[in-house]
Write a protein that holds these residues in place. Structure first.
Motif, PDB file in Angstrom:
ATOM      1  N   UNK A 181       0.802  -1.225   0.000  1.00 11.59           N
ATOM      2  CA  UNK A 181       0.000   0.000   0.000  1.00 11.59           C
ATOM      3  C   UNK A 181       0.838   1.281   0.000  1.00 11.59           C
ATOM      4  N   UNK A 182       1.763   1.397  -0.961  1.00 14.90           N
ATOM      5  CA  UNK A 182       2.553   2.629  -1.024  1.00 14.90           C
ATOM      6  C   UNK A 182       1.740   3.793  -1.588  1.00 14.90           C
ATOM      7  N   UNK A 183       2.003   4.962  -1.089  1.00 16.41           N
ATOM      8  CA  UNK A 183       1.433   6.194  -1.635  1.00 16.41           C
ATOM      9  C   UNK A 183       2.560   6.872  -2.400  1.00 16.41           C
ATOM     10  N   UNK A 184       2.334   7.179  -3.672  1.00 19.98           N
ATOM     11  CA  UNK A 184       3.349   7.865  -4.470  1.00 19.98           C
ATOM     12  C   UNK A 184       3.180   9.366  -4.303  1.00 19.98           C
ATOM     13  N   UNK A 185       4.185   9.995  -3.724  1.00 16.78           N
ATOM     14  CA  UNK A 185       4.131  11.430  -3.441  1.00 16.78           C
ATOM     15  C   UNK A 185       3.905  12.237  -4.717  1.00 16.78           C
ATOM     16  N   UNK A 186       4.559  11.868  -5.797  1.00 17.39           N
ATOM     17  CA  UNK A 186       4.442  12.654  -7.031  1.00 17.39           C
ATOM     18  C   UNK A 186       3.014  12.655  -7.584  1.00 17.39           C
ATOM     19  N   UNK A 187       2.212  11.668  -7.222  1.00 17.25           N
ATOM     20  CA  UNK A 187       0.839  11.550  -7.722  1.00 17.25           C
ATOM     21  C   UNK A 187      -0.213  11.855  -6.662  1.00 17.25           C
ATOM     22  N   UNK A 188       0.172  12.503  -5.586  1.00 17.20           N
ATOM     23  CA  UNK A 188      -0.765  12.722  -4.478  1.00 17.20           C
ATOM     24  C   UNK A 188      -1.975  13.546  -4.907  1.00 17.20           C
ATOM     25  N   UNK A 189      -1.850  14.346  -5.949  1.00 10.81           N
ATOM     26  CA  UNK A 189      -2.986  15.158  -6.415  1.00 10.81           C
ATOM     27  C   UNK A 189      -4.177  14.277  -6.827  1.00 10.81           C
ATOM     28  N   UNK A 190      -3.910  13.041  -7.215  1.00 11.40           N
ATOM     29  CA  UNK A 190      -4.990  12.138  -7.611  1.00 11.40           C
ATOM     30  C   UNK A 190      -5.793  11.638  -6.404  1.00 11.40           C
ATOM     31  N   UNK A 191      -5.265  11.830  -5.217  1.00 13.55           N
ATOM     32  CA  UNK A 191      -5.936  11.368  -3.998  1.00 13.55           C
ATOM     33  C   UNK A 191      -6.704  12.492  -3.302  1.00 13.55           C
ATOM     34  N   UNK A 192      -6.689  13.670  -3.872  1.00 10.02           N
ATOM     35  CA  UNK A 192      -7.420  14.799  -3.296  1.00 10.02           C
ATOM     36  C   UNK A 192      -8.902  14.444  -3.245  1.00 10.02           C
ATOM     37  N   UNK A 193      -9.508  14.639  -2.088  1.00  9.42           N
ATOM     38  CA  UNK A 193     -10.917  14.261  -1.931  1.00  9.42           C
ATOM     39  C   UNK A 193     -11.837  15.472  -2.059  1.00  9.42           C
ATOM     40  N   UNK A 194     -13.098  15.184  -2.282  1.00  3.15           N
ATOM     41  CA  UNK A 194     -14.115  16.219  -2.345  1.00  3.15           C
ATOM     42  C   UNK A 194     -14.583  16.558  -0.930  1.00  3.15           C
ATOM     43  N   UNK A 217     -16.331  25.573  15.675  1.00  6.75           N
ATOM     44  CA  UNK A 217     -16.221  26.232  14.368  1.00  6.75           C
ATOM     45  C   UNK A 217     -15.666  25.289  13.310  1.00  6.75           C
ATOM     46  N   UNK A 218     -14.770  24.411  13.712  1.00  8.41           N
ATOM     47  CA  UNK A 218     -14.254  23.398  12.773  1.00  8.41           C
ATOM     48  C   UNK A 218     -15.389  22.475  12.345  1.00  8.41           C
ATOM     49  N   UNK A 219     -16.226  22.091  13.289  1.00 13.21           N
ATOM     50  CA  UNK A 219     -17.384  21.260  12.961  1.00 13.21           C
ATOM     51  C   UNK A 219     -18.318  21.952  11.976  1.00 13.21           C
ATOM     52  N   UNK A 220     -18.573  23.230  12.198  1.00 10.43           N
ATOM     53  CA  UNK A 220     -19.440  23.997  11.295  1.00 10.43           C
ATOM     54  C   UNK A 220     -18.791  24.138   9.920  1.00 10.43           C
ATOM     55  N   UNK A 221     -17.501  24.331   9.900  1.00  9.85           N
ATOM     56  CA  UNK A 221     -16.743  24.448   8.639  1.00  9.85           C
ATOM     57  C   UNK A 221     -16.835  23.146   7.841  1.00  9.85           C
ATOM     58  N   UNK A 222     -16.629  22.013   8.509  1.00 10.93           N
ATOM     59  CA  UNK A 222     -16.718  20.722   7.817  1.00 10.93           C
ATOM     60  C   UNK A 222     -18.127  20.492   7.285  1.00 10.93           C
ATOM     61  N   UNK A 223     -19.122  20.833   8.075  1.00 12.13           N
ATOM     62  CA  UNK A 223     -20.506  20.662   7.646  1.00 12.13           C
ATOM     63  C   UNK A 223     -20.811  21.542   6.432  1.00 12.13           C
ATOM     64  N   UNK A 224     -20.313  22.771   6.433  1.00 10.65           N
ATOM     65  CA  UNK A 224     -20.554  23.702   5.321  1.00 10.65           C
ATOM     66  C   UNK A 224     -19.904  23.219   4.020  1.00 10.65           C
ATOM     67  N   UNK A 225     -18.824  22.455   4.111  1.00 14.66           N
ATOM     68  CA  UNK A 225     -18.101  21.983   2.921  1.00 14.66           C
ATOM     69  C   UNK A 225     -18.595  20.636   2.403  1.00 14.66           C
ATOM     70  N   UNK A 226     -19.499  20.013   3.111  1.00 14.92           N
ATOM     71  CA  UNK A 226     -20.005  18.706   2.676  1.00 14.92           C
ATOM     72  C   UNK A 226     -20.728  18.834   1.342  1.00 14.92           C
ATOM     73  N   UNK A 227     -20.418  17.901   0.466  1.00 10.14           N
ATOM     74  CA  UNK A 227     -21.145  17.817  -0.799  1.00 10.14           C
ATOM     75  C   UNK A 227     -22.127  16.660  -0.695  1.00 10.14           C
ATOM     76  N   UNK A 228     -23.249  16.799  -1.361  1.00  9.62           N
ATOM     77  CA  UNK A 228     -24.276  15.758  -1.313  1.00  9.62           C
ATOM     78  C   UNK A 228     -23.721  14.410  -1.783  1.00  9.62           C
TER      79      UNK A 228
END
Length: 184
Positions: free
Chosen positions: A71-84, A120-131
């Motif tokens: 289960x290696x993570x390739x640093x050069x390709x980390x942009x592909x693991x960016x989540x919504x 405030x972190x909880x409210x921030x996470x809730x505000x960024x949730x996508x359906x």
């Protein structure tokens, strides 16, 4: 030479490089574990994080490559693991977006202009949730409370400079240094 290589990295790559403990461009679960312990996470939390992070991100950062039980993570390709359902501070290429960073505090730092409370972190996470984005919700829920736990100050505030440090990768090194100094 290492400085020149580091300058060529995106902010997202710098963000994860701390966990590449041997600097070979790959992050294995044992390195994720070591990095988590180095920044002050507990044994159980570090163990869980190392398994969950590497299992979830490995295949995303290794497009076209066969499955690996390491289960290696390739640093050069980390942009592909960016989540919504995230803050948007990293763009799709992994570059830092200053406006999105400032927006976190402009919209959610209601108690102190340059810091976030747990609520405030909880409210921030809730505000960024996508359906219908369970993966993104879980990812954010894993990241932000973990950041709060390791980087909050004595008043229970997550300061703006600490959050900036997590995005540019400098916070992890600072936390490791502080822990090392406390031990000595």
């Amino acid at each position: 030479m290492e400085n020149r290589q580091e300058e060529a990295l995106t902010h997202l790559q710098r963000h994860v490089m701390f966990f590449d403990r041997n600097k070979d461009g790959f992050i294995y679960p044992f390195e994720t574990f070591q990095g988590c312990r180095a920044i002050g996470m507990g044994l159980v939390q570090s163990s869980l994080a190392s398994v969950i992070v590497n299992v979830l991100l490995s295949h995303k950062t290794r497009p076209g490559k066969p499955f690996s039980l390491w289960f290696p993570i390739e640093v050069k390709n980390i942009k592909f693991a960016k989540h919504t359902s995230d803050s948007g501070v990293f763009d799709k290429e992994g570059r830092f977006v200053e406006e999105k960073f400032e927006l976190i505090f402009a919209k959610h730092a209601l108690t102190h202009p340059n810091a976030l409370t747990r609520k405030e972190i909880g409210a921030f996470m809730k505000a960024n949730r996508q359906r219908n984005d369970l993966y993104g919700w879980i990812s954010a829920f894993g990241e932000w409370p973990m950041l709060y736990n390791v980087a909050k100050d004595k008043d229970g505030l997550l300061r703006k400079e600490m959050v900036r440090g997590v995005f540019d990768g400098s916070l992890f090194e600072r936390l490791e240094e502080e822990r090392t100094l406390k031990k000595n």
